[in-house]
Write a protein that holds these residues in place. Structure first.
Motif, PDB file in Angstrom:
ATOM      1  N   GLY A  91       0.697  -1.332   0.028  1.00 30.12           N
ATOM      2  CA  GLY A  91      -0.264  -0.045  -0.145  1.00 30.12           C
ATOM      3  C   GLY A  91       0.718   1.073   0.017  1.00 30.12           C
ATOM      4  O   GLY A  91       0.391   2.221  -0.758  1.00 30.12           O
ATOM      5  N   HIS A  92       1.735   1.300   0.708  1.00 27.35           N
ATOM      6  CA  HIS A  92       2.575   2.524   1.039  1.00 27.35           C
ATOM      7  C   HIS A  92       3.647   2.696   0.270  1.00 27.35           C
ATOM      8  O   HIS A  92       4.535   1.576   0.226  1.00 27.35           O
ATOM      9  CB  HIS A  92       3.080   2.542   2.432  1.00 27.35           C
ATOM     10  CG  HIS A  92       2.043   2.646   3.513  1.00 27.35           C
ATOM     11  ND1 HIS A  92       1.460   1.370   4.045  1.00 27.35           N
ATOM     12  CD2 HIS A  92       1.229   3.509   4.115  1.00 27.35           C
ATOM     13  CE1 HIS A  92       0.588   1.805   5.082  1.00 27.35           C
ATOM     14  NE2 HIS A  92       0.366   3.049   4.917  1.00 27.35           N
ATOM     15  N   ARG A 104       3.150  10.856  -2.212  1.00 31.15           N
ATOM     16  CA  ARG A 104       2.983   9.530  -1.305  1.00 31.15           C
ATOM     17  C   ARG A 104       1.757   9.032  -1.687  1.00 31.15           C
ATOM     18  O   ARG A 104       0.930   9.572  -2.081  1.00 31.15           O
ATOM     19  CB  ARG A 104       2.752   9.996   0.201  1.00 31.15           C
ATOM     20  CG  ARG A 104       2.529   8.931   1.190  1.00 31.15           C
ATOM     21  CD  ARG A 104       2.546   9.340   2.654  1.00 31.15           C
ATOM     22  NE  ARG A 104       2.360   8.043   3.450  1.00 31.15           N
ATOM     23  CZ  ARG A 104       2.343   8.021   4.848  1.00 31.15           C
ATOM     24  NH1 ARG A 104       2.666   9.268   5.345  1.00 31.15           N
ATOM     25  NH2 ARG A 104       2.113   6.920   5.517  1.00 31.15           N
ATOM     26  N   SER A 105       1.660   7.686  -1.359  1.00 34.16           N
ATOM     27  CA  SER A 105       0.554   6.529  -1.994  1.00 34.16           C
ATOM     28  C   SER A 105       0.243   5.907  -0.657  1.00 34.16           C
ATOM     29  O   SER A 105       1.212   5.426  -0.287  1.00 34.16           O
ATOM     30  CB  SER A 105       0.756   5.910  -3.264  1.00 34.16           C
ATOM     31  OG  SER A 105      -0.430   5.308  -3.309  1.00 34.16           O
ATOM     32  N   GLU A 106      -1.237   5.592  -0.336  1.00 41.44           N
ATOM     33  CA  GLU A 106      -1.475   4.747   0.629  1.00 41.44           C
ATOM     34  C   GLU A 106      -2.354   3.578   0.002  1.00 41.44           C
ATOM     35  O   GLU A 106      -2.822   2.835   0.708  1.00 41.44           O
ATOM     36  CB  GLU A 106      -1.897   5.341   1.803  1.00 41.44           C
ATOM     37  CG  GLU A 106      -1.273   6.370   2.536  1.00 41.44           C
ATOM     38  CD  GLU A 106      -1.845   7.088   3.554  1.00 41.44           C
ATOM     39  OE1 GLU A 106      -2.874   6.908   3.751  1.00 41.44           O
ATOM     40  OE2 GLU A 106      -1.004   7.786   4.458  1.00 41.44           O
ATOM     41  N   ASP A 107      -2.564   3.649  -1.309  1.00 45.21           N
ATOM     42  CA  ASP A 107      -3.319   2.651  -2.018  1.00 45.21           C
ATOM     43  C   ASP A 107      -2.746   1.891  -3.008  1.00 45.21           C
ATOM     44  O   ASP A 107      -3.338   1.457  -4.125  1.00 45.21           O
ATOM     45  CB  ASP A 107      -4.735   3.067  -2.378  1.00 45.21           C
ATOM     46  CG  ASP A 107      -4.243   4.456  -3.154  1.00 45.21           C
ATOM     47  OD1 ASP A 107      -3.285   4.654  -3.795  1.00 45.21           O
ATOM     48  OD2 ASP A 107      -5.392   5.278  -3.577  1.00 45.21           O
ATOM     49  N   ALA A 132       6.523   1.864   6.516  1.00 44.04           N
ATOM     50  CA  ALA A 132       5.613   3.219   6.356  1.00 44.04           C
ATOM     51  C   ALA A 132       6.076   4.485   7.110  1.00 44.04           C
ATOM     52  O   ALA A 132       5.510   5.491   6.613  1.00 44.04           O
ATOM     53  CB  ALA A 132       4.274   2.713   6.836  1.00 44.04           C
ATOM     54  N   GLY A 150       7.052   8.734   8.292  1.00 41.49           N
ATOM     55  CA  GLY A 150       6.625   8.697   6.984  1.00 41.49           C
ATOM     56  C   GLY A 150       6.543   9.820   6.160  1.00 41.49           C
ATOM     57  O   GLY A 150       5.557  10.099   5.125  1.00 41.49           O
TER      58      GLY A 150
END
Length: 314
Positions: A91-92, A104-107, A132, A150
């Protein structure tokens, strides 16, 4: 070779030659939606779990679950050149560019948010995240910084002697929790404490080192100008040069499922080592396109990335 000539952004510009203008800094617009984003200029690739995520010019981020079908990320808030990408897990992820740009991406790379640009707006060339929260970026003129939250805040790192401003081309993990940085003019650095302190390594190389790789068996590789490939059997204490089979600059390395190592570089260079990683057999693609990155598939085939996007190996 002058410092300017050995700067990785120039290499990126050469990779993208003929593929449209290269923007020195990320603009304020979002990435333009493309009908066939896999054919956009791409310069770096990383795994987000089982997914591949590649980045390149004009803020383009492309994603694939199988290496055959590619789609563009839904939201990327910049339209400039993205130079590197790293995922800590499925995800990260983080991507970097010129002007201290940090995304930044979390998906898993589907959408991206712009974090605060790094102070001084450095030219960023590499990014690596352990998890993360903990990550490191490196760039031109000796720039290196570390985050423990992060990417919300960053602390500068000191490498080499005071006043050194060698370009730091790639940070990558090695054995037993060590970290390495491949740099300009044969310089390389190692950290044994998670990136807090660094020591300069004696590679005995003179040309710039563009890339490196920690192998599953604990050995470490560095590669760069003039087809140079260096191997360390002792976690970076000593280095020996391998026969790469070529004289073109090596820009990226990847370990295959069977333990062999593949490399790509300028002028259409593609090489694969023997199983012991003692020497490489190199070929030159007919199109002679400069290649920037590669990713092995589960079956051992290679996906190549460059000015024409994703290129299957012939």
């Amino acid at each position: 070779m002058s410092a300017i000539e050995s700067l990785r952004p120039l290499l990126v510009a050469l990779i993208l030659a003929g593929a449209g203008s290269v923007q020195a800094e990320a603009g304020g617009a979002s990435a333009m939606p493309l009908a066939a984003p896999q054919f956009a200029p791409l310069v770096a690739v990383a795994r987000a779990g089982e997914r591949l995520a590649a980045v390149g010019d004009h803020g383009v981020v492309v994603l694939s679950e199988d290496g055959d079908t590619w789609r563009q990320a839904r939201a990327v808030p910049v339209d400039g050149l993205l130079t590197a990408v790293s995922f800590a897990d499925a995800g990260h992820g983080w991507a970097v560019g010129h002007g201290g740009l940090l995304l930044r991406s979390e998906d898993g790379g589907e959408t991206w948010a712009r974090q605060a640009d790094l102070e001084g707006q450095p030219v960023l060339l590499s990014v690596w995240f352990e998890n993360a929260r903990h990550g490191i970026v490196t760039g031109a003129y000796g720039y290196a910084a570390q985050t423990r939250d992060g990417g919300n805040s960053w602390q500068r790192l000191n490498l080499g002697a005071e006043g050194d401003d060698y370009h730091l081309n790639q940070v990558f993990p090695g054995p037993k929790g060590s970290l390495f940085i491949a740099g300009e003019a044969g310089n390389a650095y190692r950290s044994k404490d998670g990136g807090s302190t660094w020591e300069t390594l004696d590679t005995r190389a003179s040309g710039s080192l563009w890339t490196g790789l920690g192998l599953r068996d604990g050995r470490v590789l560095l590669a760069g100008m003039s087809g140079r490939v260096l191997l360390s059997d002792d976690q970076g204490d000593t280095w020996r040069e391998l026969d790469s089979g070529a004289h073109e600059a090596v820009t990226a390395l990847a370990e295959l499922p069977d333990g062999r190592v593949a490399l790509v570089g300028n002028g259409g260079l593609v090489g694969v080592s023997d199983r012991g990683v003692g020497r490489f057999t190199a070929t030159i693609r007919d199109d002679r396109l400069n290649l920037a990155a590669l990713a092995p598939r589960a079956n051992g085939e290679l996906l190549l990335f460059g000015p024409a996007g994703v290129l299957p190996r012939p």
